[in-house]
Design a protein around this motif. Structure first.
Motif, PDB file in Angstrom:
ATOM      1  N   LEU A   1       0.790  -1.239   0.048  1.00  0.00           N
ATOM      2  CA  LEU A   1      -0.023   0.064   0.012  1.00  0.00           C
ATOM      3  C   LEU A   1       1.004   1.283  -0.043  1.00  0.00           C
ATOM      4  CD1 LEU A   1      -2.739  -1.166   2.812  1.00  0.00           C
ATOM      5  CD2 LEU A   1      -2.787  -1.216  -0.001  1.00  0.00           C
ATOM      6  N   GLU A   2       1.820   1.208   0.662  1.00  0.00           N
ATOM      7  CA  GLU A   2       2.876   2.253   0.681  1.00  0.00           C
ATOM      8  C   GLU A   2       3.568   2.679  -0.623  1.00  0.00           C
ATOM      9  OE1 GLU A   2       5.458   1.559   3.908  1.00  0.00           O
ATOM     10  OE2 GLU A   2       3.899   1.654   5.338  1.00  0.00           O
ATOM     11  N   ALA A   3       3.741   1.536  -1.406  1.00  0.00           N
ATOM     12  CA  ALA A   3       4.146   1.743  -2.610  1.00  0.00           C
ATOM     13  C   ALA A   3       3.193   2.263  -3.797  1.00  0.00           C
ATOM     14  CB  ALA A   3       4.858   0.446  -3.174  1.00  0.00           C
ATOM     15  N   LEU A   4       2.255   2.541  -3.315  1.00  0.00           N
ATOM     16  CA  LEU A   4       0.993   3.124  -4.444  1.00  0.00           C
ATOM     17  C   LEU A   4       1.450   4.469  -4.636  1.00  0.00           C
ATOM     18  CD1 LEU A   4      -2.233   1.468  -3.153  1.00  0.00           C
ATOM     19  CD2 LEU A   4      -1.054   0.892  -5.112  1.00  0.00           C
ATOM     20  N   PRO A   5       1.203   5.119  -5.861  1.00  0.00           N
ATOM     21  CA  PRO A   5       1.421   6.591  -6.051  1.00  0.00           C
ATOM     22  C   PRO A   5       0.538   7.296  -4.796  1.00  0.00           C
ATOM     23  CG  PRO A   5       0.770   5.571  -8.001  1.00  0.00           C
ATOM     24  CD  PRO A   5       0.329   4.489  -6.963  1.00  0.00           C
ATOM     25  N   GLU A   6       1.146   8.428  -4.698  1.00  0.00           N
ATOM     26  CA  GLU A   6       0.482   9.177  -3.632  1.00  0.00           C
ATOM     27  C   GLU A   6      -0.914   9.599  -3.959  1.00  0.00           C
ATOM     28  OE1 GLU A   6       1.347  13.678  -1.224  1.00  0.00           O
ATOM     29  OE2 GLU A   6       2.675  12.803  -2.849  1.00  0.00           O
ATOM     30  N   GLU A   7      -1.418   9.920  -5.034  1.00  0.00           N
ATOM     31  CA  GLU A   7      -2.755  10.058  -5.334  1.00  0.00           C
ATOM     32  C   GLU A   7      -3.733   8.781  -4.861  1.00  0.00           C
ATOM     33  OE1 GLU A   7      -5.732  11.408  -9.050  1.00  0.00           O
ATOM     34  OE2 GLU A   7      -3.509  11.280  -9.256  1.00  0.00           O
ATOM     35  N   GLU A   8      -3.158   7.750  -5.200  1.00  0.00           N
ATOM     36  CA  GLU A   8      -3.926   6.473  -5.037  1.00  0.00           C
ATOM     37  C   GLU A   8      -4.164   6.267  -3.491  1.00  0.00           C
ATOM     38  OE1 GLU A   8      -2.621   3.329  -7.457  1.00  0.00           O
ATOM     39  OE2 GLU A   8      -3.384   4.369  -9.431  1.00  0.00           O
ATOM     40  N   GLN A   9      -2.837   6.476  -2.774  1.00  0.00           N
ATOM     41  CA  GLN A   9      -2.969   6.439  -1.366  1.00  0.00           C
ATOM     42  C   GLN A   9      -4.022   7.151  -0.746  1.00  0.00           C
ATOM     43  OE1 GLN A   9       0.894   6.680   0.508  1.00  0.00           O
ATOM     44  NE2 GLN A   9       1.961   5.717  -1.147  1.00  0.00           N
ATOM     45  N   ASP A  10      -4.533   8.158  -1.177  1.00  0.00           N
ATOM     46  CA  ASP A  10      -5.541   9.059  -0.680  1.00  0.00           C
ATOM     47  C   ASP A  10      -6.968   8.472  -1.000  1.00  0.00           C
ATOM     48  OD1 ASP A  10      -6.206  11.189   0.798  1.00  0.00           O
ATOM     49  OD2 ASP A  10      -6.958  12.188  -0.965  1.00  0.00           O
ATOM     50  N   TYR A  11      -7.041   7.092  -1.913  1.00  0.00           N
ATOM     51  CA  TYR A  11      -8.339   6.755  -2.060  1.00  0.00           C
ATOM     52  C   TYR A  11      -8.764   5.860  -0.860  1.00  0.00           C
ATOM     53  CZ  TYR A  11      -7.895   7.758  -6.963  1.00  0.00           C
ATOM     54  OH  TYR A  11      -7.839   8.305  -8.353  1.00  0.00           O
ATOM     55  N   LEU A  12     -10.082   5.752  -0.684  1.00  0.00           N
ATOM     56  CA  LEU A  12     -10.781   5.073   0.430  1.00  0.00           C
ATOM     57  C   LEU A  12     -10.183   3.748   0.610  1.00  0.00           C
ATOM     58  CD1 LEU A  12     -12.819   4.783   2.459  1.00  0.00           C
ATOM     59  CD2 LEU A  12     -14.701   4.249   0.826  1.00  0.00           C
ATOM     60  N   LEU A  13     -10.031   2.797  -0.414  1.00  0.00           N
ATOM     61  CA  LEU A  13      -9.804   1.574  -0.025  1.00  0.00           C
ATOM     62  C   LEU A  13      -8.314   1.207   0.437  1.00  0.00           C
ATOM     63  CD1 LEU A  13     -10.193  -1.790  -0.345  1.00  0.00           C
ATOM     64  CD2 LEU A  13      -9.683  -1.496  -2.831  1.00  0.00           C
ATOM     65  N   PRO A  14      -7.284   2.068  -0.116  1.00  0.00           N
ATOM     66  CA  PRO A  14      -5.914   1.945   0.348  1.00  0.00           C
ATOM     67  C   PRO A  14      -5.903   2.370   1.939  1.00  0.00           C
ATOM     68  CG  PRO A  14      -5.855   2.876  -1.875  1.00  0.00           C
ATOM     69  CD  PRO A  14      -7.139   2.637  -1.477  1.00  0.00           C
ATOM     70  N   ARG A  15      -6.667   3.557   2.219  1.00  0.00           N
ATOM     71  CA  ARG A  15      -6.656   4.067   3.500  1.00  0.00           C
ATOM     72  C   ARG A  15      -7.335   3.039   4.542  1.00  0.00           C
ATOM     73  NH1 ARG A  15      -9.857   8.179   4.067  1.00  0.00           N
ATOM     74  NH2 ARG A  15     -10.616   8.588   1.854  1.00  0.00           N
TER      75      ARG A  15
ATOM     76  N   ARG B   1     -15.254  -0.402   9.656  1.00  0.00           N
ATOM     77  CA  ARG B   1     -16.744   0.179   9.512  1.00  0.00           C
ATOM     78  C   ARG B   1     -16.701   1.583  10.045  1.00  0.00           C
ATOM     79  NH1 ARG B   1     -18.373  -2.440  13.320  1.00  0.00           N
ATOM     80  NH2 ARG B   1     -18.903  -4.374  11.895  1.00  0.00           N
ATOM     81  N   GLU B   2     -15.882   2.002  10.868  1.00  0.00           N
ATOM     82  CA  GLU B   2     -15.796   3.342  11.026  1.00  0.00           C
ATOM     83  C   GLU B   2     -15.089   4.472  10.313  1.00  0.00           C
ATOM     84  OE1 GLU B   2     -13.498   6.439  14.449  1.00  0.00           O
ATOM     85  OE2 GLU B   2     -13.338   4.313  14.728  1.00  0.00           O
ATOM     86  N   GLN B   3     -13.950   3.765   9.460  1.00  0.00           N
ATOM     87  CA  GLN B   3     -13.419   4.516   8.216  1.00  0.00           C
ATOM     88  C   GLN B   3     -14.339   4.717   7.315  1.00  0.00           C
ATOM     89  OE1 GLN B   3      -9.680   5.176   7.949  1.00  0.00           O
ATOM     90  NE2 GLN B   3     -10.247   6.524   6.323  1.00  0.00           N
ATOM     91  N   CYS B   4     -15.178   3.878   7.080  1.00  0.00           N
ATOM     92  CA  CYS B   4     -16.236   3.701   5.733  1.00  0.00           C
ATOM     93  C   CYS B   4     -17.364   4.867   6.249  1.00  0.00           C
ATOM     94  CB  CYS B   4     -16.584   2.529   5.375  1.00  0.00           C
ATOM     95  SG  CYS B   4     -15.258   1.302   4.618  1.00  0.00           S
ATOM     96  N   ASP B   5     -17.871   4.869   7.229  1.00  0.00           N
ATOM     97  CA  ASP B   5     -18.662   5.644   7.780  1.00  0.00           C
ATOM     98  C   ASP B   5     -18.154   7.098   7.807  1.00  0.00           C
ATOM     99  OD1 ASP B   5     -20.730   3.617   8.278  1.00  0.00           O
ATOM    100  OD2 ASP B   5     -20.106   3.384  10.698  1.00  0.00           O
ATOM    101  N   ILE B   6     -17.042   7.181   8.146  1.00  0.00           N
ATOM    102  CA  ILE B   6     -16.312   8.563   7.983  1.00  0.00           C
ATOM    103  C   ILE B   6     -16.503   9.215   6.524  1.00  0.00           C
ATOM    104  CG2 ILE B   6     -14.427   9.961   8.203  1.00  0.00           C
ATOM    105  CD1 ILE B   6     -13.870   8.587  10.957  1.00  0.00           C
TER     106      ILE B   6
END
Length: 267
Positions: free
Chosen positions: A120-134, A157-162
């Motif tokens: 996950l840390e190897a993903l591009p910075e923009e993709e790291q900001d997407y919901l699934l990697p976070r 569940r909390e992350q998805c609710d936020i």
């Protein structure tokens, strides 16, 4: 996330300026000249005692300033929703990728969670900001610190609710526009009725042309505003549906690709 807010703000500002320029140019160059020429022909026919020929054209219906403002706001709202839809589509495509490679039948212990997060840390910075990697990174971090599968499930569940709340709040401007457009239409209605009442004395004298034109302004502005509001609300609900699906599919992805592989050693 920190860089996205200023960029989105600039996008909205330039989208509004673009909508103003395009719509106003269309009104000045095409719509109002066409409407004025048609109204002049009809006025000449009435002055000659003839019955005006032809129905009210689209240019006459949308020629007033209230309709112009409604079209500007509609284009602005569609531009904002287009940006949100593009990002949602990009995040949805990530659900088709295997972000963490866990072979079938393999269990992940708390001490192994850190190793899984490297992809996950190897993903591009923009993709790291997407919901699934976070959400995946948050789940792995929680598993490392708590060694509790229920705690990981609660964290996801909390992350998805936020995220769902954030996506909903970012559409507040579009909701405001969808409310403002009918309000502008009603302003045109009030203006048209006021003008019609101001020319009532002419109608008493037998000249009803001014009254009919003013009433046309009143009803046309409301008609156009309500139609545009329906279009915006349809697009808004489609966008909300895609965002809700993204959040639910993210939870399902994590359940299928991560949670069922977690294991806590006994003793």
């Amino acid at each position: 996330m920190k860089m996205r807010l200023p960029s989105e703000f600039l996008y909205q500002v330039f989208a509004l300026l673009f909508a103003v320029i395009v719509v106003h140019a269309a009104y000045v160059g095409v719509i109002r000249p066409s409407a004025d020429s048609q109204l002049a022909i009809q006025a000449a026919q009435q002055a000659a005692g003839e019955t005006p020929i032809g129905n009210r054209s689209l240019a006459i219906v949308i020629k007033d300033y209230e309709q112009e403002a409604c079209f500007i706001l509609m284009l602005w709202a569609l531009a904002i929703m287009g940006l949100k839809a593009s990002r949602t589509r990009s995040e949805a495509h990530m659900l088709n990728r295997e972000l963490i490679a866990i072979p079938e039948g393999t269990s992940i212990l708390p001490r192994d969670a850190r190793e899984q997060s490297r992809s996950l840390e190897a993903l591009p910075e923009e993709e790291q900001d997407y919901l699934l990697p976070r959400a995946l990174a948050n789940a792995l971090s929680r598993f490392t610190t708590t060694a509790s599968i229920p705690a990981v499930s609660d964290a996801v569940r909390e992350q998805c609710d936020i995220e769902a709340d954030r996506l909903d709040s970012e559409l507040s401007m579009v909701r405001y526009i969808s409310w403002a457009i009918p309000s502008i239409g009603f302003i045109g209605t009030v203006r048209g009725i006021g003008d019609a009442l101001g020319q009532a004395y002419k109608a008493v004298e037998g000249d009803i042309s001014g009254v009919t034109v003013s009433l046309g302004v009143a009803f046309n502005s409301t008609f156009v505003a309500l139609v545009l509001s329906i279009i915006i609300m349809f697009a808004l609900h489609q966008l909300q549906l895609s965002q809700e699906r993204l959040v639910l599919n993210t939870q399902r992805y994590i359940d299928r690709h991560l949670l069922r592989h977690l294991s806590v050693p006994r003793g």
